[in-house]
Design a protein around this motif. Structure first.
Motif, short mmCIF file in Angstrom:
data_model
loop_
_atom_site.label_atom_id
_atom_site.label_comp_id
_atom_site.label_asym_id
_atom_site.label_seq_id
_atom_site.Cartn_x
_atom_site.Cartn_y
_atom_site.Cartn_z
N SER A 141 1.72 21.54 -1.03
CA SER A 141 2.61 20.80 -0.14
C SER A 141 1.92 20.25 1.11
O SER A 141 2.57 19.67 1.96
CB SER A 141 3.77 21.71 0.29
OG SER A 141 3.27 22.86 0.97
N ASN A 142 0.61 20.45 1.20
CA ASN A 142 -0.09 20.04 2.42
C ASN A 142 -0.78 18.69 2.25
O ASN A 142 -1.91 18.48 2.67
CB ASN A 142 -1.11 21.11 2.84
CG ASN A 142 -1.99 21.58 1.69
OD1 ASN A 142 -1.79 21.19 0.54
ND2 ASN A 142 -2.96 22.41 2.01
N VAL A 143 -0.08 17.75 1.59
CA VAL A 143 -0.54 16.38 1.43
C VAL A 143 0.46 15.48 2.15
O VAL A 143 1.62 15.39 1.75
CB VAL A 143 -0.65 15.97 -0.05
CG1 VAL A 143 -1.12 14.53 -0.16
CG2 VAL A 143 -1.59 16.90 -0.80
N ASP A 144 0.02 14.84 3.22
CA ASP A 144 0.90 13.99 4.01
C ASP A 144 0.74 12.53 3.60
O ASP A 144 -0.39 12.05 3.41
CB ASP A 144 0.59 14.14 5.50
CG ASP A 144 0.78 15.58 5.98
OD1 ASP A 144 1.82 16.16 5.65
OD2 ASP A 144 -0.12 16.10 6.68
N LEU A 145 1.86 11.83 3.47
CA LEU A 145 1.86 10.41 3.12
C LEU A 145 2.06 9.60 4.40
O LEU A 145 3.05 9.79 5.11
CB LEU A 145 2.98 10.12 2.11
CG LEU A 145 2.90 10.90 0.80
CD1 LEU A 145 4.12 10.62 -0.07
CD2 LEU A 145 1.61 10.57 0.05
N VAL A 146 1.12 8.70 4.67
CA VAL A 146 1.11 7.98 5.95
C VAL A 146 1.10 6.48 5.72
O VAL A 146 0.17 5.94 5.08
CB VAL A 146 -0.13 8.39 6.78
CG1 VAL A 146 -0.16 7.64 8.12
CG2 VAL A 146 -0.16 9.89 7.00
N SER A 147 2.10 5.77 6.20
CA SER A 147 2.14 4.32 6.07
C SER A 147 1.10 3.68 7.00
O SER A 147 1.04 3.98 8.19
CB SER A 147 3.53 3.78 6.42
OG SER A 147 3.52 2.36 6.42
N ALA A 148 0.30 2.78 6.43
CA ALA A 148 -0.72 2.08 7.21
C ALA A 148 -0.63 0.57 7.00
O ALA A 148 -1.63 -0.14 7.08
CB ALA A 148 -2.12 2.59 6.83
N SER A 149 0.57 0.07 6.74
CA SER A 149 0.74 -1.37 6.52
C SER A 149 0.31 -2.19 7.72
O SER A 149 -0.19 -3.31 7.58
CB SER A 149 2.21 -1.69 6.17
OG SER A 149 2.52 -1.30 4.85
N ASP A 150 0.50 -1.64 8.92
CA ASP A 150 0.09 -2.37 10.12
C ASP A 150 -1.43 -2.54 10.17
O ASP A 150 -1.93 -3.58 10.63
CB ASP A 150 0.59 -1.66 11.38
CG ASP A 150 0.25 -0.17 11.40
OD1 ASP A 150 -0.01 0.43 10.34
OD2 ASP A 150 0.27 0.40 12.51
N LEU A 151 -2.16 -1.56 9.67
CA LEU A 151 -3.62 -1.67 9.64
C LEU A 151 -4.08 -2.65 8.56
O LEU A 151 -5.06 -3.38 8.75
CB LEU A 151 -4.25 -0.30 9.41
CG LEU A 151 -3.92 0.79 10.44
CD1 LEU A 151 -4.72 2.05 10.14
CD2 LEU A 151 -4.19 0.30 11.86
N VAL A 152 -3.38 -2.67 7.44
CA VAL A 152 -3.69 -3.63 6.36
C VAL A 152 -3.55 -5.06 6.89
O VAL A 152 -4.38 -5.93 6.60
CB VAL A 152 -2.76 -3.39 5.15
CG1 VAL A 152 -2.89 -4.53 4.14
CG2 VAL A 152 -3.09 -2.07 4.48
N GLU A 153 -2.52 -5.30 7.67
CA GLU A 153 -2.31 -6.63 8.24
C GLU A 153 -3.48 -7.04 9.14
O GLU A 153 -3.90 -8.20 9.14
CB GLU A 153 -1.01 -6.64 9.05
CG GLU A 153 -0.72 -7.94 9.79
CD GLU A 153 -0.39 -9.10 8.86
OE1 GLU A 153 -0.58 -10.26 9.29
OE2 GLU A 153 0.04 -8.86 7.72
N LEU A 154 -4.06 -6.10 9.88
CA LEU A 154 -5.21 -6.40 10.75
C LEU A 154 -6.43 -6.85 9.95
O LEU A 154 -7.26 -7.60 10.45
CB LEU A 154 -5.57 -5.17 11.59
CG LEU A 154 -4.56 -4.75 12.66
CD1 LEU A 154 -5.00 -3.44 13.29
CD2 LEU A 154 -4.39 -5.83 13.71
N VAL A 155 -6.52 -6.38 8.71
CA VAL A 155 -7.62 -6.82 7.85
C VAL A 155 -7.34 -8.21 7.30
O VAL A 155 -8.17 -9.11 7.41
CB VAL A 155 -7.83 -5.82 6.68
CG1 VAL A 155 -8.90 -6.34 5.72
CG2 VAL A 155 -8.24 -4.46 7.23
#
Length: 262
Positions: A141-155
């Motif tokens: 259970s120690n796997v965290d899901l983190v949205s990084a769409s804002d970082l994808v946009e910077l690329v």
């Protein structure tokens, strides 16, 4: 216009610049292999699409690429790979290879056994990624899901090249949201490895994993003999045109002859 004739090229695509690194790794690993790289900027971002829309985009793109008679097609994007790849395998006879978050490898690498999977919003919020993580982590259970769409946009908009201060600030803010025990994060969008230097600067105590190498090895059974040609197709829409893409390539030091996808 690039008039290079391709002989059964491995086709690689996602919604923009993200998949270039995988396409190049394939070309370098198999020097005689022809490669077709398709940056589908008209469909950017995949991460903003629901499952039904994403599946329609994947089918349309695969049909386009099948006209080049590829021995295999690589969906160089984690979101559609996790969310719709099984449906696509039953729909087309062309072998489809996806890219997946290296959850198992991350847990094996981690000392604290606390990891983060960073990806686009649609992937992170999907039931498919939760099932995938459950399977790959064997119920940990120690796997965290983190949205990084804002970082994808910077690329994709090139800000990571033109505005490094803004990019570093955004990456640092993202890492500050991670659980304090996290010591490994998977860069589970093919755009995110372009930000590796920012991640390493903002999180010197973290290790970041890129699944690209796993994809290259999966291509090996389908490698064919060609001339080693590398052909680039780019689709476009307002705000993401060919001229903008060409400027980004120039800043990256990449000399690619690009074609507008019809």
């Amino acid at each position: 216009m690039n008039n290079v004739t391709l002989n059964r090229p491995i086709a690689v695509f996602d919604a923009g610049i993200g998949s270039y690194a995988i396409a190049r790794k394939i070309a370098d690993r198999f020097p005689g292999q022809d490669v077709l790289y398709f940056a589908d900027r008209a469909s950017f971002p995949y991460g903003g699409k629901g499952r039904i829309e994403l599946l329609a985009v994947m089918r349309s793109t695969i049909e386009r690429l099948e006209s080049f008679n590829p021995p295999a097609i690589v969906i160089a994007s984690n979101a559609p790979s996790v969310m719709v790849l099984d449906d696509l395998k039953g729909w087309t006879g062309t072998p489809i290879i996806g890219v997946f978050p290296p959850v198992r490898r991350a847990l094996e690498t981690s000392v604290s056994k606390r990891i983060a999977v960073m990806g686009v919003a649609s992937l992170i919020s999907s039931s498919e990624i939760r099932s995938y993580v459950e399977r790959e982590s064997e119920g940990q259970s120690n796997v965290d899901l983190v949205s990084a769409s804002d970082l994808v946009e910077l690329v994709e908009n090139g800000a990571f090249l033109t505005d490094p201060d803004r990019t570093l600030t955004a990456v640092r803010a993202k890492l500050e949201t991670l659980h304090p025990d996290t010591d490994v994060a998977t860069l589970s969008s093919t755009h995110l490895p372009w930000l590796l230097r920012y991640f390493e600067q903002a999180g010197p105590g973290l290790r970041f994993l890129d699944p690209a190498d796993d994809v290259v090895e999966a291509v090996a059974p389908y490698a064919t003999s060609g001339s080693g040609a590398f052909r680039t197709l780019v689709s476009e829409r307002e705000g993401y045109d060919l001229a903008d893409f060409q400027r980004m390539l120039a800043r990256l030091g990449l000399d690619l002859m690009i074609e507008r996808a019809g």
